[in-house]
Design an enzyme around this catalytic site. Structure first.
Site: not given
Ligand code: NAD
Ligand code: DAU
Length: 354
Positions: A164, A135, A289, A190, A160-161, A86
């Site tokens: 997805k 996402t 990034r 989130n 990543y994207s 993720s």
């Molecule tokens: P996370 O990285 O916290 O958790 C991912 C989980 O998937 C982990 O528990 C990991 O062990 C498990 N995993 C990874 N590879 C695996 C595999 N091959 N088989 C089984 N399990 C596996 O991610 P998250 O932030 O909880 O995101 C969950 C989902 O929501 C993802 O699909 C992500 O794309 C989506 N999403 C996340 C956000 C966000 O802001 N975090 C926003 C929108 C969508």
């Molecule tokens: O929009 C949904 C997505 O949000 C999910 O699909 C992804 O799984 C989740 O990881 C998240 O992606 P982002 O790249 O937006 O999240 P992240 O927390 O990595 O970064 C948020 C913003 O902050 C982004 O613009 C990058 C910036 N950033 C992040 C980190 C870790 C920094 O400036 N410094 C940092 O150290």
């Protein structure tokens, strides 16, 4: 009784979702299939591990025999696919793993669910559904105006994207080709308890508490739309219950903030509640990034209009709840920032504190 296969349930959103569902529905059964990667942590589910309605299986969503066996054993009615690699920064360094888990893993789950649920030509058992947790990043990046709607062209920029997006296209292909019963949700960023501290909010909180530099990529003027994790869980449950088959639903917080705003809010909290030496002087602008998306903004009017979902947690309330949780769970934070995290952090931010 509904029987859920929840994948990736040891991660951030998945663990919040499992607890949300067990609390909401007395009559439910959930199998959590998770490989327990660096991001998956059984501690996240410690309070429900003995619940008789819940079973944990350690395994890979790519493993077809394992998934087939689980369908035969538990006869799931629903699949909610959270499992994924993720983190965008990790995908920039190691794209192949993202293709394996996010694309091949999703296709394997789709195939196994299709085989198990099919009862005739394009006919499935009544009431079954596959929900792909996707996402807003599949839409790419916005300029200063406009919002992503479900019909915005897909334009992913990071590995990543892109992975997805590919997974979403396979889900769509299964609906178009086989009338496979499914939905896709596309949610914005989130925040909440149990988020792994590679992500902006817990990383900055942890560094701020330890008076370490707070790395901001580039200008910090990039914008994300932040949604409290339980509001996302509610949306997933609702789409699973009531979403029209084959439809995509955007989910967002209507809460766009710059990264600098987020970081300054965390500094203010830590200064007041944890360590008064924490100030904005800790902010360090570091290399941007690669391919960094400037702005995400979600139009969530479809899920609002069709299913009656709205975000309920105002950011000001959600962020305090979230940071209070990290403050009260220092052991959790210590565990997840030891081991693999140390190497990751060093490789990613090695010279940040110099
Ligand atoms: P996370 O990285 O916290 O958790 C991912 C989980 O998937 C982990 O528990 C990991 O062990 C498990 N995993 C990874 N590879 C695996 C595999 N091959 N088989 C089984 N399990 C596996 O991610 P998250 O932030 O909880 O995101 C969950 C989902 O929501 C993802 O699909 C992500 O794309 C989506 N999403 C996340 C956000 C966000 O802001 N975090 C926003 C929108 C969508
Ligand atoms: O929009 C949904 C997505 O949000 C999910 O699909 C992804 O799984 C989740 O990881 C998240 O992606 P982002 O790249 O937006 O999240 P992240 O927390 O990595 O970064 C948020 C913003 O902050 C982004 O613009 C990058 C910036 N950033 C992040 C980190 C870790 C920094 O400036 N410094 C940092 O150290």
């Amino acid at each position: 009784m509904k029987k859920y296969l929840v994948t990736g349930g040891c991660g951030f959103i998945g663990s919040n979702f499992i607890k949300y569902m067990l609390e909401k529905y007395p009559d439910i059964f959930i199998v959590n299939l998770d490989i327990c990667s660096y991001a998956g942590n059984l501690e996240n589910l410690a309070d429900i591990e003995k619940d008789s309605r819940y079973i944990f299986v350690r395994g890979d969503i790519v493993d077809s025999e394992l998934v087939k066996g689980l369908f035969e054993k538990y006869d799931f009615t629903n699949v909610i696919n959270f499992a994924a690699e993720s983190h965008v920064d990790r995908s920039i360094k190691n794209p192949e793993l993202f293709v394996k888990t996010n694309v091949l893993g999703t296709v394997n789950l789709l195939q196994r669910a299709k085989e198990h649920w099919l009862i005739g030509d394009d006919e499935y058992r009544p009431g079954v559904k596959f929900l792909q947790v996707s996402t807003d990043e599949v839409y790419g990046s916005l300029g200063e105006t406009g919002l992503f709607s479900e019909t915005t062209p897909l334009d992913p920029h990071s590995p990543y994207s892109a992975s997805k997006t590919s997974a979403d296209l396979f889900v769509k292909a299964f609906f178009d080709t086989y009338k496979f019963p499914c939905n896709i949700t596309r949610c914005s960023n989130n925040y909440g308890p149990y988020q792994f501290p590679e992500k902006l909010i817990p990383l900055v909180y942890n560094n701020a508490c330890n008076l370490k530099s707070l790395p901001i990529y580039g200008t910090g003027l990039q914008i994300r739309d932040w949604l409290y994790v339980l509001d996302h869980c509610r949306a997933i449950d609702l789409v699973c219950e009531k979403g029209k088959l084959g439809e995509i639903y955007n989910v967002g917080g209507n809460n766009e903030r710059t990264n600098l705003f987020i970081v300054k809010s965390i500094i203010e909290y830590v200064n007041k509640n944890v360590n008064s030496s924490c100030t904005e002087k800790l902010i360090k602008h570091v290399e941007d990034r690669k391919g960094h998306d400037l702005r995400y903004g979600i139009d969530a009017s479809k899920i609002k209009k069709e299913l009656g979902w709205e975000p309920e947690t105002p950011f000001e309330e959600g962020i305090v709840k979230t940071l209070d949780w990290y403050k009260n769970n220092t052991t959790w934070l210590e565990h997840v920032t030891s081991g693999e995290y140390k190497n990751y952090y060093k490789n990613m931010y090695g010279d940040c504190d110099e």
